[in-house]
Structure formats: C-alpha cells, structure tokens
Scaffold this motif. Structure first.
Motif, PDB file in Angstrom:
ATOM      1  N   PRO A   6       0.799  -1.235   0.000  1.00  0.00           N
ATOM      2  CA  PRO A   6       0.000   0.000   0.000  1.00  0.00           C
ATOM      3  C   PRO A   6       0.829   1.281   0.000  1.00  0.00           C
ATOM      4  CG  PRO A   6      -0.972  -1.600   1.488  1.00  0.00           C
ATOM      5  CD  PRO A   6       0.352  -2.162   1.056  1.00  0.00           C
ATOM      6  N   VAL A   7       2.000   1.263   0.642  1.00  0.00           N
ATOM      7  CA  VAL A   7       2.816   2.490   0.677  1.00  0.00           C
ATOM      8  C   VAL A   7       3.905   2.496  -0.385  1.00  0.00           C
ATOM      9  CG1 VAL A   7       2.443   2.991   3.121  1.00  0.00           C
ATOM     10  CG2 VAL A   7       4.374   1.561   2.455  1.00  0.00           C
ATOM     11  N   GLN A   8       4.060   1.393  -1.120  1.00  0.00           N
ATOM     12  CA  GLN A   8       5.166   1.324  -2.081  1.00  0.00           C
ATOM     13  C   GLN A   8       5.115   2.424  -3.132  1.00  0.00           C
ATOM     14  OE1 GLN A   8       7.614  -0.969  -1.314  1.00  0.00           O
ATOM     15  NE2 GLN A   8       8.743   0.404  -2.687  1.00  0.00           N
ATOM     16  N   PRO A   9       3.936   2.742  -3.686  1.00  0.00           N
ATOM     17  CA  PRO A   9       3.912   3.851  -4.662  1.00  0.00           C
ATOM     18  C   PRO A   9       4.413   5.166  -4.063  1.00  0.00           C
ATOM     19  CG  PRO A   9       1.868   2.587  -4.760  1.00  0.00           C
ATOM     20  CD  PRO A   9       2.608   2.097  -3.560  1.00  0.00           C
TER      21      PRO A   9
ATOM     22  N   LEU B 136       6.766   5.859   6.409  1.00  0.00           N
ATOM     23  CA  LEU B 136       6.684   4.532   7.027  1.00  0.00           C
ATOM     24  C   LEU B 136       6.213   4.617   8.470  1.00  0.00           C
ATOM     25  CD1 LEU B 136       9.915   2.706   5.779  1.00  0.00           C
ATOM     26  CD2 LEU B 136       7.546   2.005   5.360  1.00  0.00           C
ATOM     27  N   ASN B 137       6.727   5.594   9.188  1.00  0.00           N
ATOM     28  CA  ASN B 137       6.375   5.762  10.606  1.00  0.00           C
ATOM     29  C   ASN B 137       4.881   6.038  10.767  1.00  0.00           C
ATOM     30  OD1 ASN B 137       7.054   5.904  13.362  1.00  0.00           O
ATOM     31  ND2 ASN B 137       7.255   8.129  13.280  1.00  0.00           N
ATOM     32  N   THR B 138       4.332   6.844   9.869  1.00  0.00           N
ATOM     33  CA  THR B 138       2.901   7.160   9.919  1.00  0.00           C
ATOM     34  C   THR B 138       2.050   5.962   9.509  1.00  0.00           C
ATOM     35  OG1 THR B 138       3.353   9.486   9.411  1.00  0.00           O
ATOM     36  CG2 THR B 138       1.110   8.706   9.022  1.00  0.00           C
ATOM     37  N   ALA B 139       2.510   5.229   8.517  1.00  0.00           N
ATOM     38  CA  ALA B 139       1.705   4.147   7.937  1.00  0.00           C
ATOM     39  C   ALA B 139       1.806   2.836   8.705  1.00  0.00           C
ATOM     40  CB  ALA B 139       2.132   3.914   6.490  1.00  0.00           C
ATOM     41  N   ALA B 140       2.805   2.685   9.574  1.00  0.00           N
ATOM     42  CA  ALA B 140       3.163   1.382  10.146  1.00  0.00           C
ATOM     43  C   ALA B 140       1.973   0.585  10.657  1.00  0.00           C
ATOM     44  CB  ALA B 140       4.190   1.576  11.261  1.00  0.00           C
ATOM     45  N   ASP B 141       1.101   1.214  11.422  1.00  0.00           N
ATOM     46  CA  ASP B 141       0.008   0.469  12.044  1.00  0.00           C
ATOM     47  C   ASP B 141      -1.084   0.074  11.058  1.00  0.00           C
ATOM     48  OD1 ASP B 141       1.096   0.279  14.549  1.00  0.00           O
ATOM     49  OD2 ASP B 141       0.129   2.088  15.319  1.00  0.00           O
TER      50      ASP B 141
ATOM     51  N   SER C 274      -8.433  -1.426   1.133  1.00  0.00           N
ATOM     52  CA  SER C 274      -7.107  -1.117   1.682  1.00  0.00           C
ATOM     53  C   SER C 274      -7.228  -0.216   2.899  1.00  0.00           C
ATOM     54  CB  SER C 274      -6.237  -0.420   0.620  1.00  0.00           C
ATOM     55  OG  SER C 274      -5.080   0.147   1.209  1.00  0.00           O
ATOM     56  N   ALA C 275      -6.784  -0.721   4.035  1.00  0.00           N
ATOM     57  CA  ALA C 275      -6.844   0.063   5.271  1.00  0.00           C
ATOM     58  C   ALA C 275      -6.023   1.346   5.149  1.00  0.00           C
ATOM     59  CB  ALA C 275      -6.348  -0.776   6.444  1.00  0.00           C
ATOM     60  N   TRP C 276      -4.830   1.257   4.559  1.00  0.00           N
ATOM     61  CA  TRP C 276      -3.972   2.437   4.438  1.00  0.00           C
ATOM     62  C   TRP C 276      -4.598   3.474   3.503  1.00  0.00           C
ATOM     63  CZ3 TRP C 276      -0.818   5.841   6.079  1.00  0.00           C
ATOM     64  CH2 TRP C 276      -0.103   6.668   5.219  1.00  0.00           C
ATOM     65  N   ASP C 277      -5.167   3.028   2.394  1.00  0.00           N
ATOM     66  CA  ASP C 277      -5.806   3.984   1.480  1.00  0.00           C
ATOM     67  C   ASP C 277      -6.963   4.705   2.171  1.00  0.00           C
ATOM     68  OD1 ASP C 277      -4.044   3.302  -0.489  1.00  0.00           O
ATOM     69  OD2 ASP C 277      -5.418   1.996  -1.590  1.00  0.00           O
ATOM     70  N   ASN C 278      -7.673   4.001   3.046  1.00  0.00           N
ATOM     71  CA  ASN C 278      -8.754   4.644   3.805  1.00  0.00           C
ATOM     72  C   ASN C 278      -8.216   5.697   4.759  1.00  0.00           C
ATOM     73  OD1 ASN C 278     -10.691   3.079   2.570  1.00  0.00           O
ATOM     74  ND2 ASN C 278     -10.880   1.621   4.256  1.00  0.00           N
ATOM     75  N   VAL C 279      -7.087   5.385   5.415  1.00  0.00           N
ATOM     76  CA  VAL C 279      -6.466   6.357   6.319  1.00  0.00           C
ATOM     77  C   VAL C 279      -6.081   7.612   5.536  1.00  0.00           C
ATOM     78  CG1 VAL C 279      -4.427   6.830   7.741  1.00  0.00           C
ATOM     79  CG2 VAL C 279      -5.659   4.669   8.014  1.00  0.00           C
ATOM     80  N   VAL C 280      -5.497   7.408   4.351  1.00  0.00           N
ATOM     81  CA  VAL C 280      -5.101   8.546   3.512  1.00  0.00           C
ATOM     82  C   VAL C 280      -6.330   9.362   3.105  1.00  0.00           C
ATOM     83  CG1 VAL C 280      -4.110   9.216   1.281  1.00  0.00           C
ATOM     84  CG2 VAL C 280      -2.994   7.452   2.666  1.00  0.00           C
ATOM     85  N   ALA C 281      -7.394   8.674   2.689  1.00  0.00           N
ATOM     86  CA  ALA C 281      -8.602   9.373   2.240  1.00  0.00           C
ATOM     87  C   ALA C 281      -9.218  10.185   3.375  1.00  0.00           C
ATOM     88  CB  ALA C 281      -9.622   8.363   1.703  1.00  0.00           C
ATOM     89  N   ALA C 282      -9.324   9.579   4.560  1.00  0.00           N
ATOM     90  CA  ALA C 282      -9.904  10.295   5.698  1.00  0.00           C
ATOM     91  C   ALA C 282      -8.994  11.428   6.154  1.00  0.00           C
ATOM     92  CB  ALA C 282     -10.160   9.322   6.848  1.00  0.00           C
ATOM     93  N   SER C 283      -7.677  11.183   6.152  1.00  0.00           N
ATOM     94  CA  SER C 283      -6.730  12.231   6.557  1.00  0.00           C
ATOM     95  C   SER C 283      -6.805  13.420   5.619  1.00  0.00           C
ATOM     96  CB  SER C 283      -5.301  11.677   6.586  1.00  0.00           C
ATOM     97  OG  SER C 283      -5.164  10.670   7.563  1.00  0.00           O
ATOM     98  N   ARG C 284      -6.880  13.131   4.323  1.00  0.00           N
ATOM     99  CA  ARG C 284      -6.975  14.232   3.349  1.00  0.00           C
ATOM    100  C   ARG C 284      -8.226  15.067   3.597  1.00  0.00           C
ATOM    101  NH1 ARG C 284      -4.972  10.721  -1.809  1.00  0.00           N
ATOM    102  NH2 ARG C 284      -2.828  11.491  -1.904  1.00  0.00           N
ATOM    103  N   TRP C 285      -9.324  14.399   3.898  1.00  0.00           N
ATOM    104  CA  TRP C 285     -10.552  15.144   4.156  1.00  0.00           C
ATOM    105  C   TRP C 285     -10.405  15.996   5.410  1.00  0.00           C
ATOM    106  CZ3 TRP C 285     -14.255  16.327   7.644  1.00  0.00           C
ATOM    107  CH2 TRP C 285     -15.430  16.899   7.157  1.00  0.00           C
TER     108      TRP C 285
ATOM    109  N   PHE D 254      13.088   0.139   7.921  1.00  0.00           N
ATOM    110  CA  PHE D 254      13.581   0.216   6.542  1.00  0.00           C
ATOM    111  C   PHE D 254      13.809  -1.186   5.968  1.00  0.00           C
ATOM    112  CE2 PHE D 254      15.057   4.759   7.210  1.00  0.00           C
ATOM    113  CZ  PHE D 254      14.276   5.291   6.202  1.00  0.00           C
ATOM    114  N   GLU D 255      14.318  -2.089   6.798  1.00  0.00           N
ATOM    115  CA  GLU D 255      14.509  -3.475   6.354  1.00  0.00           C
ATOM    116  C   GLU D 255      13.180  -4.112   5.959  1.00  0.00           C
ATOM    117  OE1 GLU D 255      17.253  -6.388   8.143  1.00  0.00           O
ATOM    118  OE2 GLU D 255      17.748  -4.809   9.585  1.00  0.00           O
ATOM    119  N   LEU D 256      12.162  -3.896   6.797  1.00  0.00           N
ATOM    120  CA  LEU D 256      10.851  -4.467   6.496  1.00  0.00           C
ATOM    121  C   LEU D 256      10.297  -3.932   5.174  1.00  0.00           C
ATOM    122  CD1 LEU D 256       9.174  -4.357  10.040  1.00  0.00           C
ATOM    123  CD2 LEU D 256       9.900  -6.401   8.775  1.00  0.00           C
ATOM    124  N   ALA D 257      10.701  -2.707   4.832  1.00  0.00           N
ATOM    125  CA  ALA D 257      10.244  -2.108   3.573  1.00  0.00           C
ATOM    126  C   ALA D 257      11.117  -2.524   2.391  1.00  0.00           C
ATOM    127  CB  ALA D 257      10.228  -0.590   3.702  1.00  0.00           C
TER     128      ALA D 257
END
Length: 659
Positions: free
Chosen positions: A104-107, A294-299, A417-428, A190-193
C-alpha cells in the motif's frame, strides 16, 4: 441511612479503599489502593484504574456500534454508516492487510525515491501534508492569538520521530538508551520495507542526524507552554524572508490556503528547515521523508510493521508488554479519523438527555463557585478581580456532542485497503481544517470526538468541552450521588475552568486574546503563588534522581488544586436546602467527595510511562495528582481530621493556594 433508601443513587466504591492505609499519610493509596492491588495493569495498557477500565469499556461500546455498521453493506455511499462501517471492516481484515505487506505504501516510497531536485522535495512535503504526515513542519488552522474571532494559518514545528527534542540532546542514560533503540527501530522498519540491512542502518543514522538538527532548533517542553514564545505574526510576503528556499506561494496555492498573514510558532525551527532545504543532499531528504511516511503508515500495514512499531513506541516507551487487540486499535483509529460519523451513533445510545441536563446544572454551580472564589481573594485588587470576573462570565460549556456533526462529504472509503482509507480520511480532515483559514472563527466546531474519554479548555474561545465519552462512570453517572459526581467529574469541570486562570490561560483575556489584563502587582503575586506549586512538584520523585519538572506541570497542577477547591465549594452549596446525602459504610458525604476524586484519578502507572511523563507530559503522574492538591486544602484536612505534621498536610508556610 443507606444508599438504597436514598432512592437508588449510589455512592463511592467502598471495597476499593485500602483500609490498612492512612488517609492522612497517602490518600492515593487509601482511596483505591485495594482496587489497584486486585486489578494489575493489563499487559496491553500503560496505566490502569476504574477510569481507564471505563475508557476501555467505552471502546467495547464503540466496537459494538462498528460491528453493527460493518455488518451491513447496503448503506448509502458516503453516509455515516458506510464510512465508519467500511473503514472499520478494512482495518479488521487482517489477512488481507498481511497479504499486502508494504504494497500500500510502495507507490509513495517509489515516488519519494524518484525525486530529482529540491522542487520535488517541496512538492512531496506538500503531498505528505495533504495526507496528514506533518514533516518537517505542520500548517494548521487555528484562532489568531491576537484576534481569536478570526482563524488563520499557524506553522508549527514537526518532523521528529522521538517524543521531543530532549531525547536527541540530553546526556542522561535514559535518553542515550532511547537514541540507541531508536536507531535500531528505524533500521528495522527500513529493512521491512525492503532495504538491505547495512543500507537500513546507514539510513537510520541519516534520519537521526537530520532530526537532531531540527531538535536543536526547537523549543523545549517548558518553553512550548508559554504562548508568548509562539506568537510571531508574519505577513505572507515575509515568509520568504524567513525561509527563502521554500516556495510558499506554490505551497499555499496547492493547499488551497489564502495567501494571508500566518503565525510562525517557532521561527528558529523554520530557519533550520530552510537551511536543510538549501544544503542537505537530496538522498538524505528522500531517506528522511520515506522514514516519516513509514512511521505514519506502520500500524496500517502488515503484522511485522505493526509489531516493530509496538516494540519501540509501546514496549520501550510505555512499558506495555502486549499489543492491544486489533478490534481495539481499529475502533480507536476509526474514532480518530471519522469520529463525528461514529459519534452520532454513540450519543444516541450512551448519552441520554437527562445526563446532559445534570451536567449543565453542575457546570452552572461550579462556575458560580469560581465567581465566589475570585470575589473573596485577598491577594487580588479590585481592578484585576473585575477583569477576572469578566473573563469568567464569558465562559462557554460544550457538553456531550456538537450541535452539528461533520458530514465527511467526498471521503471515499472502501473495504479494499486500510492504508488507502487512512489517507482518504486524513486528506478530508486536513482539507476541512484548512477550509477555516481566512474566515471568522466557527465556534461550533469541536477539538475532540463525541466518544473521546477526555476534556479540554480552549483559551482562545474561552470554552470548556466535555465529550460524551468522559461523561460515563466513574467520572459521571446520572445514578450517582452529588458527592460522587462533584468529587469526580466536578473536580474535572473545576480543573478545566481553572485552566482559564492558570499560568497559560491567565495570559488570555475575556475575548480570548493574548493580552495582559493584570495589574503589575497582582501579576507578581500570581507568579509567586505559581512558584509555590512549581516547588511542591519539583519535590515529587518517581524513582531516585527522577522528579517532576515543576514548570512543566504547573498549569495542570493549578487546575487540579483550584478544581478540587471550587468543586467542593460548589458541592456544599448545591446541597443547601436539600438535606444531607447518605453516609456510606461510615463515610460522610464530605469524605465521599474526596474519595471519589482519589478513585477517579488514582491510576497505577508503569514506571516506563512515568519516565516518559515527567519528561514531556504537562500532567503529573496520578499519585501526585491525587495527593498534591489535597495536601494544600484545609477542607480535606478537616474532613479527614488530619493533623499538622501528617504527610497530607503541608506546613502552613509551604501551603499553596492560587485560586
């Protein structure tokens, strides 16, 4: 007289009291020491008491609502039910999240990796800001400190991964340990990514060095409590003089923010950001931005990311040994991102009209008690009293929930996608905040969601706010006696009112303006009375060599001290003409008032969390929030018949009284 014969209203929890303890020696131990002995801190929590237990029960209520919402897939698109239900369902779909890994965060990571020039760095900062990633600074709408009827943009310092600047700079062993563990943590992420181990370690050092430079240019936690140090009105044209390497025009236009004057809370910090933009090599910038993404998206990523994030931010910083269950984390995240959609359902179930009516009555009585207290102050002259009473008269109390809920129109939430939802809600949420800039302040907006178990005072609007989430037992209960309600939520009400007159709040006038309304003589008296509280809390240790920072906890401690005093005064006044409340297990109503405060506030707290608190939290640890204010109150000493020399009786020359 029993509580049963008083009409089914209940009193304190007598079984929670430690009968072996002495109320006049350690009231924290006495009031609910037995409960703490029988109820150890759960592995996933950093502190525990009936209050925190109630907060976790509250999340079960939220979960039940979300389970109902997510069980349906036929909600109208964009409705509160669809948004909250699908957001929660996607968060709960652990197998899908784990299968996706870091995809989800790779792009985002790839886009940062392809940045080719400094203009690209700035565009990515803007894109991250749009999604709620505050790096390396944050732009946020808020009232103008000098004219709070208007909302302007404030530029804040951001972009640190450790709790605050001192973690980067101080030589004490606990900070040295934190720095070492942070480097390991960043490298592991960073290794996990996908980074090779050696590269990940180099990248972690790059991140730390970058953040340390920002930390060196930041205010410390005590300085951050002084609003005058963060009052720097800056014309839009002058932003380019302060930080010429940043294209402010493009940033404001892309963000949809008018090019008006802003408040730069930390000019020195912004100058350091400018220096980084001008001189730091692009690869270092890219590494730094990738880390904060990464720090923001981790959870919201797969389990290895979640576990590594918990290992540092949970286990090490708080002492919790077990992660919260997924449903609880997802309920908290849904509340954070879509709290007013969820809140509508919450208040329907858990905040009846009679609860709001009783709270309104208590607030009215406690505000009146504050008026009486101000009027009787021997140390304050009439000119300052007049200004203080004028300020008190403009207080606004918000109880339960907003009159108008946010509609979240345009948020696109799905179950994919849970992360895409976080991004969508955060943007709003970011866009919703920015939409206020350049407009008259909307006083109907809330800074907390309805299910939140907390409260706040906003000096710029001179308002006290109590969401429905805190108006639950043991803080407040429509079926509790006045002694219990005034001793628990009543002291909190008094505490929030007192924030209008603590070392920070006292710098704002009746209209919420950062303005000095004190005569010089009274200002000195007030400072001296505050210094008494500073000195008191400097003497409270959590372990050998580690004590509270009195200046850091001054505002909260003034709030507790005045809150207990005026709530008790309001309680006694509220009973006039009604007759006495029942005695329970030999405890008079007056004793129950103070025990209710000890039982509400008496958290057991992990040592690791206490260490983090005394470093950066303006609230003292629970033991001293109970004992500290009460040891100054003659009313407490009279009710429990404490004698001079007892630990809960401060010597007269050391007794603190501000309000």
């Amino acid at each position: 007289m029993s509580t049963a014969s008083a009409g089914a209203l209940h009193g304190i929890q007598p079984d929670d009291i430690n009968r072996k303890a002495d109320a006049c020696t350690d009231f924290y131990d006495y009031a609910n020491g037995a409960w703490r002995q029988q109820n150890p801190i759960p592995d996933y929590m950093d502190r525990w008491s009936r209050r925190w237990q109630s907060g976790e029960l509250n999340k079960e209520r939220v979960r039940d609502i979300l389970n109902e919402l997510s069980a349906r897939t036929d909600w109208p698109k964009g409705s509160a039910g669809q948004l909250a239900g699908d957001f929660y369902a996607a968060c709960m779909d652990e197998s899908r999240i784990d299968a996706l890994g870091s995809k989800p965060v790779q792009p985002w990571l790839d886009e940062i990796g392809t940045i080719g020039d400094r203009a690209g760095v700035q565009r990515m900062i803007g894109k991250l800001h749009d999604a709620g990633v505050g790096v390396p600074f944050v732009l946020f709408a808020g009232e103008d400190l000098r004219e709070p009827s208007q909302t302007i943009a404030h530029v804040y310092a951001g972009g640190l991964g450790l709790p605050d600047r001192d973690y980067y700079l101080k030589p004490e062993p606990r900070f040295v340990e934190a720095r070492a563990k942070y480097l390991v943590h960043v490298a592991k992420m960073f290794e996990l990514a996908g980074a090779p181990a050696e590269q990940a370690q180099r990248d972690a050092q790059t991140v730390f060095d970058f953040e340390k430079r920002l930390a060196e240019a930041s205010l410390d936690n005590v300085q951050l409590r002084d609003p005058k140090l963060q009052d720097h009105p800056t014309a839009f044209a002058d932003l380019s003089k302060l930080a010429p390497s940043f294209d402010w025009g493009r940033y404001f236009d892309a963000a949809g923010v008018p090019r008006n004057a802003v408040n730069v809370t930390q000019p020195k910090f912004l100058q350091q950001v400018d220096k980084e933009l001008a001189t730091t090599p692009l690869p270092q910038w890219k590494t730094y931005l990738q880390w904060h993404l990464l720090n923001t998206a981790a959870d919201s990523l797969s389990q290895p990311f979640v576990e590594e994030n918990f290992a540092f931010n949970g286990k090490f910083l708080t002492g919790a040994t077990q992660m919260k269950p997924r449903w609880k984390r997802c309920a908290e995240l849904t509340d954070t991102q879509l709290g007013e959609a969820l809140g509508q359902k919450y208040v329907e179930k858990y905040f009846p009209p009679q609860a709001k009516a009783r709270m309104q009555d208590m607030v009215k009585n406690i505000l009146a008690a504050m008026d009486d207290t101000i009027g009787e102050l021997a140390w304050m002259d009439d000119a300052t009293k007049k200004k203080a009473l004028e300020k008190r008269s403009t207080f606004v109390a918000k109880l339960g929930y907003p009159d108008k809920f946010k509609d979240y129109q345009g948020v696109a939430v799905s179950r994919d996608s849970a992360w895409d939802n976080v991004v969508a809600a955060s943007r709003w949420n970011v866009a919703d905040n920015r939409s206020q800039i350049g407009k008259p302040t909307d006083r109907s907006r809330w800074g907390m969601t309805p299910p939140t178990s907390n409260a706040y005072y906003n000096p710029l609007q001179n308002e006290i706010v109590f969401p429905a989430g805190i108006l639950q037992s043991p803080a407040f209960d429509v079926n509790a006696t006045d002694a219990v309600n005034y001793g628990a939520i009543g002291v909190v009400i008094g505490h929030e009112i007192s924030h209008g007159f603590d070392d920070q709040g006292a710098q704002f006038d009746a209209k919420g303006r950062l303005s000095n309304w004190w005569t010089p003589a009274d200002g000195k008296q007030f400072a001296a009375k505050g210094q008494c509280v500073v000195d008191q809390f400097e003497g409270y240790f959590i372990e050998p060599g580690q004590h509270h920072n009195g200046k850091l906890v001054l505002g909260e401690s003034i709030g507790d001290l005045a809150g207990a005093k005026i709530a008790y005064r309001a309680y006694l006044k509220s009973r006039e003409g009604k007759g006495p409340e029942p005695t329970l297990d030999g405890f008079s109503p007056e004793k129950q008032f103070f025990i209710a405060w000890g039982q509400f506030r008496g958290d057991e707290t992990r040592l690791e969390t206490q260490r983090t608190m005394i470093q950066g939290d303006p609230h003292p640890v629970a033991k001293y929030r109970v004992n500290g204010p009460l040891s100054n109150l003659p009313a407490f000493q009279q009710v429990f018949e404490c004698k001079a020399g007892d630990a809960m009786v401060r010597a007269e020359e050391k007794r603190c009284e501000v309000w």
